[in-house]
Write a protein that holds these residues in place. Structure first.
Motif, short mmCIF file in Angstrom:
data_model
loop_
_atom_site.label_atom_id
_atom_site.label_comp_id
_atom_site.label_asym_id
_atom_site.label_seq_id
_atom_site.Cartn_x
_atom_site.Cartn_y
_atom_site.Cartn_z
N CYS A 39 -23.62 34.73 50.01
CA CYS A 39 -24.28 35.23 51.21
C CYS A 39 -23.97 34.33 52.39
N PHE A 40 -23.88 34.94 53.57
CA PHE A 40 -23.57 34.24 54.79
C PHE A 40 -24.48 34.73 55.91
N GLY A 41 -24.72 33.86 56.86
CA GLY A 41 -25.48 34.24 58.04
C GLY A 41 -25.73 33.04 58.92
N THR A 42 -26.45 33.27 60.00
CA THR A 42 -26.92 32.16 60.82
C THR A 42 -28.34 31.82 60.39
N THR A 43 -29.07 32.83 60.03
CA THR A 43 -30.37 32.70 59.36
C THR A 43 -30.42 33.87 58.37
N GLY A 44 -31.12 33.71 57.31
CA GLY A 44 -31.20 34.79 56.34
C GLY A 44 -29.88 34.99 55.62
N HIS A 45 -29.70 36.20 55.09
CA HIS A 45 -28.54 36.52 54.26
C HIS A 45 -27.92 37.83 54.75
N THR A 46 -27.31 37.79 55.92
CA THR A 46 -26.82 39.00 56.57
C THR A 46 -25.62 39.61 55.88
N LEU A 47 -24.65 38.78 55.49
CA LEU A 47 -23.41 39.27 54.88
C LEU A 47 -23.36 38.84 53.43
N TRP A 48 -23.28 39.82 52.53
CA TRP A 48 -23.15 39.56 51.09
C TRP A 48 -21.74 39.91 50.66
N LEU A 49 -21.07 39.01 49.96
CA LEU A 49 -19.80 39.31 49.31
C LEU A 49 -20.08 39.53 47.85
N VAL A 50 -19.69 40.68 47.33
CA VAL A 50 -19.96 41.04 45.94
C VAL A 50 -18.67 41.46 45.27
N PRO A 51 -18.55 41.26 43.96
CA PRO A 51 -17.32 41.66 43.26
C PRO A 51 -17.09 43.16 43.33
N ALA A 52 -15.85 43.55 43.56
CA ALA A 52 -15.49 44.96 43.58
C ALA A 52 -15.73 45.55 42.20
N THR A 53 -16.25 46.76 42.17
CA THR A 53 -16.56 47.42 40.90
C THR A 53 -15.54 48.48 40.53
N ASP A 54 -14.69 48.85 41.47
CA ASP A 54 -13.69 49.90 41.23
C ASP A 54 -12.29 49.32 41.29
N GLU A 55 -11.37 49.93 40.58
CA GLU A 55 -9.97 49.53 40.64
C GLU A 55 -9.22 50.27 41.73
#
Length: 121
Positions: A39-55
């Motif tokens: 998770c990334f942000g200036t405060t909180g968790h604005t942007l989540w990077l998650v593993p791709a589930t589809d090929e």
């Protein structure tokens, strides 16, 4: 009014390293690690990077991050290029959007169109 967004990426570690580098000039950074999610942000968790589930092929996403000033847009672009990103558009004024719109656009490791923008003259 954006609370958070989750982006599926093919390599969470590589994408997280990219966002560590390019969000720093904008005052953002990693805020949380939750299992494989980053998770990334200036405060909180604005942007989540998650593993791709589809090929299958992903669809291009456009993310625009607010920059506090034009120097931060320039620094974002420089950091992204240094991280190996393709520069789509170097920092400049985009009068077709509005007179003070100053933005730069790059591709992240998964091909998403990532922008930093400042709206002040």
């Amino acid at each position: 009014m954006l609370d958070h967004i989750a982006v599926q990426v093919t390599d969470v570690a590589a994408s997280a390293a990219f966002y560590d580098q390019v969000l720093a000039p904008l005052g953002g950074g990693r805020t949380k690690e939750f299992g494989e999610f980053r998770c990334f942000g200036t405060t909180g968790h604005t942007l989540w990077l998650v593993p791709a589930t589809d090929e299958g092929p992903g669809r291009e996403l456009h993310l625009a991050f607010s920059a506090p000033d034009r120097a931060a847009v320039d620094a974002f672009h420089a950091a992204a290029v240094a991280a190996g990103a393709e520069s789509l558009h170097a920092p400049r004024v985009w009068p077709e959007y509005h007179d003070a719109y100053y933005g730069a656009f790059v591709r992240d490791p998964d091909g998403h169109n990532i922008e930093a923008v400042c709206h002040t003259p």
